[in-house]
Design a protein around this motif. Sequence first.
Motif, PDB file in Angstrom:
ATOM      1  N   PHE A  68       0.837  -1.204   0.000  1.00 40.50           N
ATOM      2  CA  PHE A  68       0.000   0.000   0.000  1.00 40.50           C
ATOM      3  C   PHE A  68       0.874   1.256   0.000  1.00 40.50           C
TER       4      PHE A  68
ATOM      5  N   ASN B  87       2.871   1.580  -3.354  1.00 43.23           N
ATOM      6  CA  ASN B  87       2.036   1.886  -4.520  1.00 43.23           C
ATOM      7  C   ASN B  87       1.461   3.295  -4.511  1.00 43.23           C
ATOM      8  N   HIS B  88       1.284   3.871  -3.315  1.00 39.26           N
ATOM      9  CA  HIS B  88       0.530   5.125  -3.252  1.00 39.26           C
ATOM     10  C   HIS B  88       1.212   6.277  -2.512  1.00 39.26           C
TER      11      HIS B  88
ATOM     12  N   SER C 218       3.513  12.191   1.948  1.00 39.95           N
ATOM     13  CA  SER C 218       2.724  12.890   0.941  1.00 39.95           C
ATOM     14  C   SER C 218       3.275  14.299   0.816  1.00 39.95           C
TER      15      SER C 218
ATOM     16  N   GLN D 149      -7.182  12.066  -0.786  1.00 41.88           N
ATOM     17  CA  GLN D 149      -6.559  11.061  -1.651  1.00 41.88           C
ATOM     18  C   GLN D 149      -6.614   9.689  -0.998  1.00 41.88           C
ATOM     19  N   PHE D 150      -6.299   9.612   0.285  1.00 42.89           N
ATOM     20  CA  PHE D 150      -6.305   8.345   1.015  1.00 42.89           C
ATOM     21  C   PHE D 150      -7.697   7.703   0.981  1.00 42.89           C
TER      22      PHE D 150
ATOM     23  N   SER E  13     -10.010   8.134  -1.142  1.00 41.06           N
ATOM     24  CA  SER E  13     -10.322   7.704  -2.507  1.00 41.06           C
ATOM     25  C   SER E  13      -9.641   6.373  -2.830  1.00 41.06           C
ATOM     26  N   ILE E  14      -8.374   6.259  -2.442  1.00 49.75           N
ATOM     27  CA  ILE E  14      -7.616   5.025  -2.671  1.00 49.75           C
ATOM     28  C   ILE E  14      -8.220   3.870  -1.889  1.00 49.75           C
TER      29      ILE E  14
ATOM     30  N   THR F  34     -10.773   1.352  -3.271  1.00 55.11           N
ATOM     31  CA  THR F  34     -10.348   0.274  -4.176  1.00 55.11           C
ATOM     32  C   THR F  34      -9.863  -0.958  -3.416  1.00 55.11           C
ATOM     33  N   TYR F  35      -9.707  -0.829  -2.086  1.00 50.28           N
ATOM     34  CA  TYR F  35      -9.226  -1.942  -1.273  1.00 50.28           C
ATOM     35  C   TYR F  35     -10.338  -2.538  -0.405  1.00 50.28           C
TER      36      TYR F  35
END
Length: 338
Positions: free
Chosen positions: A296, A299-300, A314, A324-325, A327-328, A331-332
Amino acid sequence: MNLEDITTVKSILSQPQKIVIIPHKNPDGDAIGSCLGLLNFLKGKGLQVTVISPNDYPKFLKWMPGSDAILNFEKENSQSKKALEEATVIFTLDFNDLSRTGQLGAVLKEKEADFIMIDHHQQPSDYAKVTYSDVSMSSTCEMVYNFIEYLDGLSDITKAIATNLYTGIMTDTGSFKYRSTSSRTHRVVADLIDRGAENMEIHQNIYDTNSPSRLHLLGVALSNMVILSEYSTAYITLTQEELDKHDFKKGDTEGFVNYGLTLEGIIFAVIFIENKEEGIIKISFRSIGDFSVNEFARNHFNGGGHDNAAGGRSDISMEETIKQFNSILKTYKSQLNP
Protein backbone atom coordinates in the motif's frame (compact mmCIF):
# COMPACT_ATOMS: atom_id res chain seq x y z
CA MET A 1 24.12 -15.46 5.96
CA ASN A 2 25.71 -18.15 3.85
CA LEU A 3 29.16 -19.63 4.44
CA GLU A 4 30.75 -17.45 1.74
CA ASP A 5 29.43 -14.26 3.35
CA ILE A 6 30.55 -15.36 6.80
CA THR A 7 34.04 -16.13 5.46
CA THR A 8 34.17 -12.73 3.71
CA VAL A 9 33.16 -10.86 6.87
CA LYS A 10 35.66 -12.76 9.00
CA SER A 11 38.39 -11.91 6.51
CA ILE A 12 37.45 -8.22 6.46
CA LEU A 13 37.33 -7.96 10.26
CA SER A 14 40.59 -9.87 10.73
CA GLN A 15 42.48 -6.89 9.26
CA PRO A 16 43.00 -3.39 10.71
CA GLN A 17 39.93 -1.39 9.69
CA LYS A 18 38.28 1.94 10.36
CA ILE A 19 34.60 1.11 10.65
CA VAL A 20 31.51 3.30 10.47
CA ILE A 21 28.03 2.05 11.41
CA ILE A 22 24.98 3.88 10.08
CA PRO A 23 21.24 3.58 10.89
CA HIS A 24 18.40 5.06 8.84
CA LYS A 25 17.17 8.64 9.17
CA ASN A 26 14.92 9.21 12.21
CA PRO A 27 16.30 6.08 13.87
CA ASP A 28 14.06 4.04 16.16
CA GLY A 29 14.89 1.59 18.94
CA ASP A 30 15.85 -1.20 16.56
CA ALA A 31 18.13 1.04 14.51
CA ILE A 32 19.90 2.53 17.53
CA GLY A 33 19.97 -0.78 19.42
CA SER A 34 21.50 -2.70 16.52
CA CYS A 35 24.11 -0.02 15.84
CA LEU A 36 25.16 0.24 19.48
CA GLY A 37 25.13 -3.53 19.97
CA LEU A 38 27.40 -3.97 16.95
CA LEU A 39 29.55 -1.00 18.04
CA ASN A 40 30.23 -2.51 21.45
CA PHE A 41 30.90 -5.95 19.98
CA LEU A 42 33.40 -4.70 17.37
CA LYS A 43 35.14 -2.40 19.84
CA GLY A 44 35.52 -5.42 22.11
CA LYS A 45 37.46 -7.00 19.23
CA GLY A 46 39.86 -4.05 19.27
CA LEU A 47 38.50 -2.44 16.12
CA GLN A 48 38.13 1.31 15.56
CA VAL A 49 34.39 2.00 15.22
CA THR A 50 32.16 5.07 14.92
CA VAL A 51 28.36 5.28 14.75
CA ILE A 52 26.96 8.12 12.62
CA SER A 53 23.25 8.83 12.73
CA PRO A 54 21.80 10.80 9.79
CA ASN A 55 19.96 13.03 12.28
CA ASP A 56 18.82 13.20 15.88
CA TYR A 57 16.82 10.47 17.59
CA PRO A 58 14.30 10.37 20.47
CA LYS A 59 15.29 11.25 24.02
CA PHE A 60 13.84 7.97 25.34
CA LEU A 61 16.68 6.11 23.54
CA LYS A 62 19.56 8.26 24.80
CA TRP A 63 20.12 6.23 27.97
CA MET A 64 21.33 3.24 25.94
CA PRO A 65 24.92 2.07 26.53
CA GLY A 66 27.27 3.85 24.10
CA SER A 67 24.69 6.36 22.86
CA ASP A 68 26.81 9.32 23.96
CA ALA A 69 29.38 8.34 21.31
CA ILE A 70 26.93 8.59 18.37
CA LEU A 71 27.74 11.37 15.91
CA ASN A 72 24.80 13.35 14.53
CA PHE A 73 25.51 13.96 10.82
CA GLU A 74 23.40 17.14 10.80
CA LYS A 75 24.90 18.70 13.94
CA GLU A 76 28.42 17.20 13.88
CA ASN A 77 28.92 17.33 10.15
CA SER A 78 32.69 17.88 9.97
CA GLN A 79 33.46 15.09 12.47
CA SER A 80 31.07 12.78 10.65
CA LYS A 81 32.55 13.49 7.23
CA LYS A 82 36.07 12.97 8.56
CA ALA A 83 35.09 9.56 9.97
CA LEU A 84 33.45 8.65 6.65
CA GLU A 85 36.47 9.77 4.62
CA GLU A 86 38.72 7.51 6.69
CA ALA A 87 36.31 4.55 6.80
CA THR A 88 37.35 1.33 5.10
CA VAL A 89 34.23 -0.61 6.16
CA ILE A 90 30.67 0.72 6.45
CA PHE A 91 27.87 -1.23 8.11
CA THR A 92 24.36 -0.11 7.17
CA LEU A 93 21.80 -1.32 9.71
CA ASP A 94 18.00 -1.46 9.66
CA PHE A 95 17.62 -0.09 6.12
CA ASN A 96 18.35 -1.42 2.65
CA ASP A 97 18.55 1.58 0.37
CA LEU A 98 20.96 4.50 0.81
CA SER A 99 18.14 6.99 0.18
CA ARG A 100 16.84 6.07 3.66
CA THR A 101 19.70 8.05 5.20
CA GLY A 102 18.57 11.49 3.98
CA GLN A 103 21.38 13.92 3.16
CA LEU A 104 23.94 11.33 4.23
CA GLY A 105 22.92 9.17 1.27
CA ALA A 106 24.71 11.35 -1.28
CA VAL A 107 27.97 10.96 0.66
CA LEU A 108 27.57 7.20 0.95
CA LYS A 109 26.86 6.76 -2.75
CA GLU A 110 30.24 8.31 -3.55
CA LYS A 111 32.14 6.40 -0.89
CA GLU A 112 34.53 3.59 -1.79
CA ALA A 113 34.52 1.10 1.08
CA ASP A 114 33.37 -2.42 1.90
CA PHE A 115 29.66 -2.05 2.67
CA ILE A 116 27.96 -4.65 4.87
CA MET A 117 24.16 -4.54 5.11
CA ILE A 118 22.20 -6.09 7.97
CA ASP A 119 18.48 -5.54 7.53
CA HIS A 120 15.01 -7.12 7.59
CA HIS A 121 13.05 -4.89 5.21
CA GLN A 122 11.72 -6.00 1.85
CA GLN A 123 13.35 -5.47 -1.56
CA PRO A 124 16.97 -4.65 -0.62
CA SER A 125 19.13 -2.61 -2.97
CA ASP A 126 22.34 -4.07 -4.35
CA TYR A 127 25.04 -1.80 -2.96
CA ALA A 128 26.80 -3.93 -0.34
CA LYS A 129 29.73 -6.32 -0.61
CA VAL A 130 27.92 -8.50 1.93
CA THR A 131 24.14 -8.40 2.23
CA TYR A 132 22.53 -10.12 5.21
CA SER A 133 18.83 -9.63 4.48
CA ASP A 134 16.00 -11.63 6.04
CA VAL A 135 12.45 -10.25 5.96
CA SER A 136 11.21 -12.99 8.30
CA MET A 137 13.27 -11.61 11.18
CA SER A 138 11.62 -9.75 14.04
CA SER A 139 14.22 -7.01 14.05
CA THR A 140 17.67 -5.98 12.93
CA CYS A 141 18.78 -6.48 16.54
CA GLU A 142 17.90 -10.17 16.35
CA MET A 143 19.92 -10.30 13.12
CA VAL A 144 22.92 -8.64 14.83
CA TYR A 145 22.69 -11.34 17.51
CA ASN A 146 22.80 -13.94 14.71
CA PHE A 147 25.66 -12.05 13.05
CA ILE A 148 27.64 -12.21 16.29
CA GLU A 149 26.87 -15.91 16.53
CA TYR A 150 28.10 -16.46 12.95
CA LEU A 151 31.38 -14.85 14.02
CA ASP A 152 31.59 -17.23 17.01
CA GLY A 153 31.19 -14.27 19.34
CA LEU A 154 28.26 -15.08 21.65
CA SER A 155 30.61 -15.47 24.60
CA ASP A 156 31.71 -11.86 24.00
CA ILE A 157 28.22 -10.41 24.50
CA THR A 158 28.49 -8.04 27.45
CA LYS A 159 25.69 -6.51 29.50
CA ALA A 160 25.88 -3.39 27.32
CA ILE A 161 25.51 -5.39 24.09
CA ALA A 162 22.69 -7.48 25.58
CA THR A 163 20.88 -4.33 26.73
CA ASN A 164 21.08 -2.69 23.31
CA LEU A 165 19.95 -5.77 21.40
CA TYR A 166 17.11 -6.52 23.82
CA THR A 167 15.87 -2.93 23.48
CA GLY A 168 15.70 -3.14 19.70
CA ILE A 169 13.96 -6.51 19.68
CA MET A 170 11.44 -5.37 22.28
CA THR A 171 10.54 -2.14 20.47
CA ASP A 172 10.38 -3.62 16.97
CA THR A 173 8.14 -6.50 18.06
CA GLY A 174 5.71 -4.31 20.00
CA SER A 175 6.92 -5.94 23.22
CA PHE A 176 6.92 -9.37 21.54
CA LYS A 177 3.34 -9.33 20.22
CA TYR A 178 3.86 -8.99 16.45
CA ARG A 179 3.69 -11.91 14.04
CA SER A 180 7.44 -11.75 13.39
CA THR A 181 8.12 -12.73 17.02
CA SER A 182 9.20 -16.36 16.67
CA SER A 183 10.19 -19.02 19.17
CA ARG A 184 13.76 -18.25 18.11
CA THR A 185 13.18 -14.59 19.06
CA HIS A 186 12.20 -15.64 22.56
CA ARG A 187 15.26 -17.88 22.85
CA VAL A 188 17.50 -14.99 21.78
CA VAL A 189 15.82 -12.66 24.27
CA ALA A 190 16.21 -15.24 27.05
CA ASP A 191 19.93 -15.49 26.30
CA LEU A 192 20.26 -11.69 26.33
CA ILE A 193 18.62 -11.59 29.76
CA ASP A 194 21.04 -14.26 30.94
CA ARG A 195 23.89 -12.09 29.64
CA GLY A 196 22.80 -9.04 31.61
CA ALA A 197 19.84 -7.33 29.94
CA GLU A 198 17.55 -6.00 32.70
CA ASN A 199 14.21 -6.46 30.96
CA MET A 200 12.02 -4.56 33.45
CA GLU A 201 14.44 -1.64 33.62
CA ILE A 202 14.68 -1.47 29.82
CA HIS A 203 10.88 -1.45 29.49
CA GLN A 204 10.61 1.39 32.02
CA ASN A 205 13.32 3.43 30.27
CA ILE A 206 11.50 3.15 26.95
CA TYR A 207 7.82 3.32 27.88
CA ASP A 208 7.58 4.98 31.29
CA THR A 209 9.34 8.31 30.72
CA ASN A 210 6.46 10.30 29.21
CA SER A 211 6.20 14.04 29.61
CA PRO A 212 2.77 15.57 30.40
CA SER A 213 2.83 17.29 27.00
CA ARG A 214 3.28 13.95 25.19
CA LEU A 215 0.28 12.43 26.96
CA HIS A 216 -1.78 15.53 26.16
CA LEU A 217 -0.71 15.16 22.50
CA LEU A 218 -1.84 11.51 22.62
CA GLY A 219 -5.20 12.76 23.85
CA VAL A 220 -5.44 15.08 20.84
CA ALA A 221 -4.44 12.25 18.49
CA LEU A 222 -7.11 9.94 19.88
CA SER A 223 -9.76 12.66 19.71
CA ASN A 224 -8.83 13.17 16.04
CA MET A 225 -9.22 9.46 15.22
CA VAL A 226 -11.59 8.66 12.36
CA ILE A 227 -13.08 5.16 12.22
CA LEU A 228 -14.14 3.79 8.83
CA SER A 229 -15.87 0.58 9.82
CA GLU A 230 -16.83 -0.41 6.26
CA TYR A 231 -13.09 -0.54 5.44
CA SER A 232 -11.97 -1.95 8.83
CA THR A 233 -9.76 1.13 9.01
CA ALA A 234 -8.94 3.85 11.53
CA TYR A 235 -6.76 6.88 10.93
CA ILE A 236 -5.37 9.74 13.02
CA THR A 237 -4.28 13.21 11.92
CA LEU A 238 -1.93 15.61 13.70
CA THR A 239 -1.28 19.08 12.29
CA GLN A 240 1.86 21.11 12.82
CA GLU A 241 -0.19 23.52 14.94
CA GLU A 242 -1.28 20.70 17.23
CA LEU A 243 2.30 19.44 17.54
CA ASP A 244 3.63 22.91 18.34
CA LYS A 245 0.90 23.54 20.90
CA HIS A 246 2.00 20.44 22.81
CA ASP A 247 5.76 21.11 22.67
CA PHE A 248 6.43 18.25 20.25
CA LYS A 249 9.79 16.53 20.56
CA LYS A 250 11.25 13.88 18.23
CA GLY A 251 9.76 10.51 19.11
CA ASP A 252 6.66 11.89 20.87
CA THR A 253 4.27 10.30 18.36
CA GLU A 254 6.00 6.90 18.47
CA GLY A 255 3.39 4.18 18.80
CA PHE A 256 0.36 6.44 18.35
CA VAL A 257 -0.63 4.66 15.12
CA ASN A 258 -1.01 1.35 16.95
CA TYR A 259 -3.98 2.56 18.98
CA GLY A 260 -6.22 2.14 15.94
CA LEU A 261 -5.49 -1.58 15.88
CA THR A 262 -6.72 -1.96 19.46
CA LEU A 263 -10.27 -1.31 18.20
CA GLU A 264 -12.41 -4.37 17.61
CA GLY A 265 -12.81 -5.07 13.90
CA ILE A 266 -10.00 -2.74 12.77
CA ILE A 267 -7.21 -4.32 10.70
CA PHE A 268 -5.69 -1.19 9.07
CA ALA A 269 -4.44 1.82 11.05
CA VAL A 270 -2.78 4.98 9.78
CA ILE A 271 -1.43 8.21 11.22
CA PHE A 272 -0.82 11.37 9.19
CA ILE A 273 1.59 13.87 10.77
CA GLU A 274 2.24 17.28 9.25
CA ASN A 275 5.87 18.41 9.02
CA LYS A 276 5.99 21.97 7.71
CA GLU A 277 9.79 22.16 7.94
CA GLU A 278 10.17 19.34 5.40
CA GLY A 279 6.98 20.28 3.54
CA ILE A 280 5.50 16.79 3.83
CA ILE A 281 2.85 14.76 5.57
CA LYS A 282 4.66 11.89 7.26
CA ILE A 283 2.57 8.70 7.26
CA SER A 284 2.81 5.48 9.27
CA PHE A 285 0.80 2.38 8.33
CA ARG A 286 0.03 -0.68 10.47
CA SER A 287 -2.09 -3.74 9.77
CA ILE A 288 -3.17 -7.06 11.19
CA GLY A 289 -3.27 -10.24 9.15
CA ASP A 290 -2.66 -10.49 5.41
CA PHE A 291 -3.25 -6.88 4.35
CA SER A 292 0.16 -5.64 3.15
CA VAL A 293 0.83 -2.06 4.17
CA ASN A 294 4.23 -2.40 2.50
CA GLU A 295 2.53 -2.71 -0.88
CA PHE A 296 0.00 0.00 0.00
CA ALA A 297 2.77 2.44 0.97
CA ARG A 298 4.92 1.61 -2.07
CA ASN A 299 2.04 1.89 -4.52
CA HIS A 300 0.53 5.12 -3.25
CA PHE A 301 2.67 7.05 -0.76
CA ASN A 302 6.37 6.87 -1.73
CA GLY A 303 7.19 4.43 1.03
CA GLY A 304 7.46 0.83 2.10
CA GLY A 305 8.63 -1.40 4.92
CA HIS A 306 7.12 -4.63 6.20
CA ASP A 307 3.85 -6.39 5.41
CA ASN A 308 2.30 -5.20 8.68
CA ALA A 309 4.30 -2.03 9.36
CA ALA A 310 5.40 0.57 6.83
CA GLY A 311 5.92 4.26 6.32
CA GLY A 312 5.36 6.79 3.59
CA ARG A 313 4.89 10.47 2.84
CA SER A 314 2.72 12.89 0.94
CA ASP A 315 3.87 16.15 -0.65
CA ILE A 316 0.40 17.73 -0.71
CA SER A 317 -1.61 19.32 2.10
CA MET A 318 -3.16 17.37 4.96
CA GLU A 319 -6.66 17.95 3.60
CA GLU A 320 -5.67 16.81 0.10
CA THR A 321 -3.77 13.81 1.50
CA ILE A 322 -6.78 12.62 3.49
CA LYS A 323 -9.01 13.10 0.45
CA GLN A 324 -6.56 11.06 -1.65
CA PHE A 325 -6.31 8.35 1.01
CA ASN A 326 -10.08 7.96 1.25
CA SER A 327 -10.32 7.70 -2.51
CA ILE A 328 -7.62 5.03 -2.67
CA LEU A 329 -9.17 3.14 0.23
CA LYS A 330 -12.32 2.46 -1.78
CA THR A 331 -10.35 0.27 -4.18
CA TYR A 332 -9.23 -1.94 -1.27
CA LYS A 333 -12.67 -2.56 0.21
CA SER A 334 -12.75 -6.23 -0.76
CA GLN A 335 -9.32 -6.84 0.83
CA LEU A 336 -10.12 -4.93 4.00
CA ASN A 337 -13.65 -6.19 4.50
CA PRO A 338 -13.89 -9.58 2.76
